[in-house]
Design a protein around this motif. Sequence first.
Motif, mmCIF file in Angstrom:
data_model
loop_
_atom_site.group_PDB
_atom_site.id
_atom_site.type_symbol
_atom_site.label_atom_id
_atom_site.label_comp_id
_atom_site.label_asym_id
_atom_site.label_seq_id
_atom_site.Cartn_x
_atom_site.Cartn_y
_atom_site.Cartn_z
ATOM 1 N N VAL A 186 2.656 75.133 -52.287
ATOM 2 C CA VAL A 186 3.379 74.985 -53.555
ATOM 3 C C VAL A 186 2.755 73.847 -54.361
ATOM 4 N N ALA A 187 2.400 72.739 -53.707
ATOM 5 C CA ALA A 187 1.753 71.623 -54.400
ATOM 6 C C ALA A 187 0.438 72.085 -55.027
ATOM 7 N N GLU A 188 -0.320 72.923 -54.327
ATOM 8 C CA GLU A 188 -1.572 73.451 -54.878
ATOM 9 C C GLU A 188 -1.302 74.292 -56.126
ATOM 10 N N GLN A 189 -0.224 75.067 -56.126
ATOM 11 C CA GLN A 189 0.145 75.869 -57.293
ATOM 12 C C GLN A 189 0.534 74.980 -58.470
ATOM 13 N N VAL A 190 1.286 73.915 -58.188
ATOM 14 C CA VAL A 190 1.678 72.978 -59.241
ATOM 15 C C VAL A 190 0.435 72.341 -59.850
ATOM 16 N N LEU A 191 -0.488 71.888 -59.004
ATOM 17 C CA LEU A 191 -1.722 71.281 -59.506
ATOM 18 C C LEU A 191 -2.519 72.278 -60.345
ATOM 19 N N ASP A 192 -2.611 73.516 -59.873
ATOM 20 C CA ASP A 192 -3.371 74.536 -60.594
ATOM 21 C C ASP A 192 -2.731 74.888 -61.935
ATOM 22 N N ALA A 193 -1.440 74.625 -62.089
ATOM 23 C CA ALA A 193 -0.741 74.900 -63.351
ATOM 24 C C ALA A 193 -1.038 73.842 -64.412
ATOM 25 N N GLN A 194 -1.741 72.772 -64.039
ATOM 26 C CA GLN A 194 -2.093 71.703 -64.974
ATOM 27 C C GLN A 194 -3.497 71.975 -65.534
ATOM 28 N N PRO A 195 -3.595 72.336 -66.817
ATOM 29 C CA PRO A 195 -4.921 72.628 -67.383
ATOM 30 C C PRO A 195 -5.920 71.479 -67.220
ATOM 31 N N SER A 202 -6.064 69.233 -64.842
ATOM 32 C CA SER A 202 -6.502 69.189 -63.437
ATOM 33 C C SER A 202 -7.525 70.281 -63.154
ATOM 34 N N ARG A 203 -7.326 71.445 -63.754
ATOM 35 C CA ARG A 203 -8.323 72.518 -63.604
ATOM 36 C C ARG A 203 -9.644 72.116 -64.254
ATOM 37 N N LEU A 204 -9.582 71.466 -65.417
ATOM 38 C CA LEU A 204 -10.793 71.005 -66.099
ATOM 39 C C LEU A 204 -11.578 70.044 -65.204
ATOM 40 N N LEU A 205 -10.865 69.126 -64.535
ATOM 41 C CA LEU A 205 -11.515 68.155 -63.654
ATOM 42 C C LEU A 205 -11.879 68.750 -62.293
ATOM 43 N N LYS A 206 -11.354 69.942 -61.989
ATOM 44 C CA LYS A 206 -11.564 70.618 -60.702
ATOM 45 C C LYS A 206 -10.981 69.810 -59.544
ATOM 46 N N ALA A 207 -9.812 69.224 -59.797
ATOM 47 C CA ALA A 207 -9.120 68.448 -58.764
ATOM 48 C C ALA A 207 -8.512 69.394 -57.734
ATOM 49 N N ARG A 208 -8.351 68.869 -56.542
ATOM 50 C CA ARG A 208 -7.687 69.639 -55.483
ATOM 51 C C ARG A 208 -6.796 68.709 -54.675
ATOM 52 N N ILE A 209 -5.677 69.241 -54.227
ATOM 53 C CA ILE A 209 -4.786 68.483 -53.355
ATOM 54 C C ILE A 209 -5.079 68.952 -51.938
ATOM 55 N N THR A 210 -5.393 67.998 -51.059
ATOM 56 C CA THR A 210 -5.837 68.361 -49.710
ATOM 57 C C THR A 210 -4.834 67.996 -48.631
ATOM 58 N N ALA A 211 -3.839 67.191 -48.974
ATOM 59 C CA ALA A 211 -2.772 66.859 -48.020
ATOM 60 C C ALA A 211 -1.509 66.585 -48.820
ATOM 61 N N PHE A 212 -0.365 66.996 -48.255
ATOM 62 C CA PHE A 212 0.895 66.834 -48.958
ATOM 63 C C PHE A 212 2.035 66.900 -47.947
ATOM 64 N N GLY A 213 2.953 65.946 -48.029
ATOM 65 C CA GLY A 213 4.152 65.973 -47.197
ATOM 66 C C GLY A 213 4.495 64.607 -46.659
ATOM 67 N N ASP A 214 5.750 64.467 -46.210
ATOM 68 C CA ASP A 214 6.230 63.214 -45.616
ATOM 69 C C ASP A 214 5.974 62.008 -46.520
ATOM 70 N N GLY A 215 6.201 62.173 -47.822
ATOM 71 C CA GLY A 215 6.037 61.054 -48.740
ATOM 72 C C GLY A 215 4.606 60.629 -48.973
ATOM 73 N N ALA A 216 3.668 61.538 -48.801
ATOM 74 C CA ALA A 216 2.252 61.213 -48.999
ATOM 75 C C ALA A 216 1.528 62.398 -49.623
ATOM 76 N N ALA A 217 0.417 62.087 -50.282
ATOM 77 C CA ALA A 217 -0.422 63.137 -50.860
ATOM 78 C C ALA A 217 -1.850 62.620 -50.973
ATOM 79 N N VAL A 218 -2.797 63.540 -50.882
ATOM 80 C CA VAL A 218 -4.208 63.214 -51.051
ATOM 81 C C VAL A 218 -4.774 64.173 -52.092
ATOM 82 N N LEU A 219 -5.397 63.586 -53.104
ATOM 83 C CA LEU A 219 -6.034 64.340 -54.180
ATOM 84 C C LEU A 219 -7.528 64.034 -54.130
ATOM 85 N N GLU A 220 -8.358 65.054 -54.300
ATOM 86 C CA GLU A 220 -9.805 64.861 -54.263
ATOM 87 C C GLU A 220 -10.466 65.435 -55.507
#
Length: 142
Positions: A8-17, A19-37
């Motif tokens: 779901v976090a990946e879908q939210v990120l992909d819904a941000q134009p 973020s798509r322009l920068l080609k960002a990706r979320i690689t970890a999510f949960g337990d009050g933490a997240a990793v964006l690359e």
Amino acid sequence: MTGFDLSVAEQVLDAQPFSRLLKARITAFGDGAAVLELDIRDELLQQNGFVHGGVLSYAADNALTFAAGAALGPAVLTAGFSIQYVRPARGTLLTARAEVVHAGRRQAVVRCDLVMTGADDAEDGGTLCAVAQGTVLSTAKD
């Protein structure tokens, strides 16, 4: 939070134009933490060849908000954040690692470390280039 996982976090990120322009990706999510690359390419550099501060700020803002969303739920917005640049960002991969420091019912305080890897002088775990801290608010209706 039930129903709010990495996919779901990946879908939210992909819904941000942007973020798509920068080609960002979320690689970890949960337990009050997240990793964006972000893979670094020439378009993301400033005139001296370092990653532009706006790119670092973007990564911090999004990682902070996703980490808070892992604690508060998906309806969140950044209320504000500060960033300190500790050294020029050089390398091929930017990793923004965010973790909730404190979460209440309606807001979370989150810290984010921004690390570059792939530079000639990078250590095994990467090189810390910036640190950010922010407050994220829940917009969920009670």
